[in-house]
Scaffold this active site. Structure first.
Site, PDB file in Angstrom:
ATOM      1  N   ASP A  21      44.141  40.003  41.491  1.00  0.00           N
ATOM      2  CA  ASP A  21      44.422  40.709  42.902  1.00  0.00           C
ATOM      3  C   ASP A  21      44.647  42.002  42.453  1.00  0.00           C
ATOM      4  O   ASP A  21      45.213  42.751  43.423  1.00  0.00           O
ATOM      5  CB  ASP A  21      45.540  39.877  43.523  1.00  0.00           C
ATOM      6  N   LYS A  56      37.236  31.617  49.730  1.00  0.00           N
ATOM      7  CA  LYS A  56      37.124  32.133  48.176  1.00  0.00           C
ATOM      8  C   LYS A  56      36.550  31.121  47.135  1.00  0.00           C
ATOM      9  O   LYS A  56      35.610  31.365  46.360  1.00  0.00           O
ATOM     10  CB  LYS A  56      38.530  32.678  47.904  1.00  0.00           C
ATOM     11  N   GLN A  78      47.871  33.260  46.767  1.00  0.00           N
ATOM     12  CA  GLN A  78      47.675  33.783  48.202  1.00  0.00           C
ATOM     13  C   GLN A  78      49.044  34.352  48.736  1.00  0.00           C
ATOM     14  O   GLN A  78      49.970  33.499  48.810  1.00  0.00           O
ATOM     15  CB  GLN A  78      46.956  32.518  49.033  1.00  0.00           C
TER      16      GLN A  78
END
Ligand code: GUN
Length: 297
Positions: free
Chosen positions: A121, A54, A98
Site C-alpha cells: 500500500d 482484491k 484495509q
C-alpha cells in the site's frame, strides 16, 4: 467542447494482463508465486466489498491470496501479532491492512509494523517518507495516487511546469498524489476544507485531481477550459430509479464538466479499477524483491 474520456477500466485491464503474464513467467522461471495477504478488522460493508474485489483480482491474475478477517473488537496486540506473522511468511509478498480501522486501534502503530519490503500500500513511514524526499525512491507507491499518475500519462499530460490542483489532503490519496505531481515538476496546490475560494483556485488548474468524497462538488465553472480532470471520488447518491436504490457519482459533476475539460475520467470506470491494478503490480514487485537477480537488474 467535449472532453476526451480517459478509460481507466481499459488501462487497468491492460496492466492486469501484463501482471498476469509476468506472474506466470516468475512461477515458471523461479518457482515463486506472488502472494498478497489482506487484514480486515470489523464489519464495514464497503471495506468487505473492496477486500473481496482484491482477492478476486488475485485469483484472476494467478496471485496467491490470504484473507485474514478479524472481529470489530480485535485488540491492538492481535492485529500487530497477525502482521508480524505475515511479515515472517515467505508465501506473502504484500500485506494490505484495509483502512479505515476501528477507532480503538492505533492505525499508525499497525502500519509501522508492516515490513517495508511487503508494504504494497506504500503507507508505511519509510515508503511515505521516501516519496516526500527529493531523490529518494519508495519501494512501493500508494495504489490510488499511482493509478492517477498512470491515467494522467495516458492522457498525454505535460507535467513539467503545469499547474496541478489536488482537492483533498488524505493520507491515502490527496497527499501522496500531490507528492507524485511535485516529483514530476508540476506546481502543486493542495486544497482542503479551509481553502478560501476553492472555485477560483481550481480554475487555475491545468491538472485537477478531485479526492474529497463530496458528490459532484466540482462544477463546470471551477474548471479551466481544456484542463485534465481526474475524479477519485466514489459517492453513493439516492436514486429510486436505480435497481439498488442508489447510483455512484464522483466528486466532479461529470455531465457539465465534460463540456469544459480537455480530458476527464468517468465514475465508475475511471480511477476505481486502477487502484486494484496497481495493487496487483505492487504485489508482483514485492515478489520480485525476493529474487536478488531481478531486483538488482
Ligand atoms: N481504504 C480505502 N482505500 C484504501 C487503500 O488503497 N488501501 C487500504 N489499505 N485501505 C483503503
Amino acid at each position: 467542447m467535449t472532453a476526451r474520456l480517459i478509460d481507466g477500466a481499459a488501462v487497468a485491464a491492460r496492466i492486469r494482463a501484463e501482471v498476469a503474464a509476468q506472474v506466470e513467467q516468475m512461477a515458471a522461471g523461479h518457482n515463486v508465486r506472488p502472494g498478497l495477504a489482506t487484514v480486515l478488522v470489523g464489519d464495514d460493508t464497503a471495506s468487505h466489498a473492496y477486500v473481496r474485489m482484491k482477492h478476486k483480482a488475485c485469483q484472476e491474475l494467478g496471485i496467491a491470496s490470504f484473507q485474514h478477517d478479524l472481529p470489530a473488537d480485535a485488540t491492538q496486540e492481535q492485529v500487530e501479532d497477525l502482521v508480524a506473522e505475515l511479515n515472517a511468511d515467505p508465501r506473502v509478498h504484500g500485506i494490505l491492512v484495509q483502512l479505515p480501522l476501528p477507532k480503538h486501534l492505533d492505525e499508525e502503530a499497525i502500519l509501522n509494523k508492516v515490513s517495508i519490503e511487503k508494504d504494497v500500500d506504500g503507507f508505511g513511514p519509510v515508503n511515505i517518507g521516501r516519496l516526500a524526499m527529493k531523490g529518494r525512491d519508495p519501494l512501493f507507491i500508494p495504489c490510488t495516487p499511482h493509478g492517477v499518475m498512470v491515467l494522467l500519462e495516458e492522457a498525454g499530460v505535460t507535467f513539467e511546469g503545469a499547474n496541478a490542483v489536488v482537492l483533498g489532503r488524505s493520507n491515502i490519496v490527496g497527499m501522496p498524489a500531490a507528492l507524485l505531481l511535485v516529483e514530476r515538476n508540476a506546481t502543486v496546490t493542495i486544497c482542503h476544507s479551509r481553502t478560501k475560494d476553492l472555485a477560483a483556485v481550481c480554475r487555475q488548474a491545468d491538472i485537477l485531481v478531485a479526492a474529497v468524497g463530496r458528490a459532484e462538488m466540482v462544477r463546470a465553472d471551477w474548471v479551466k477550459p481544456g484542463a485534465v480532470v481526474i475524479d477519485v471520488g466514489t459517492n453513493r447518491v439516492d436514486d429510486p430509479s436505480a435497481k439498488r436504490g442508489y447510483r455512484l457519482v464522483g466528486d466532479v459533476a461529470f455531465d457539465e464538466v465534460k463540456e469544459v475539460a480537455g480530458a476527464i475520467t468517468p465514475v465508475p470506470g475511471g480511477v476505481g479499477p486502477m487502484t486494484i491494478a496497481m495493487l496487483m503490480k505492487n504485489t508482483l514487485r514485492g515478489a520480485e524483491l525476493t529474487l536478488p537477480a531481478l531486483h538488482e537488474a
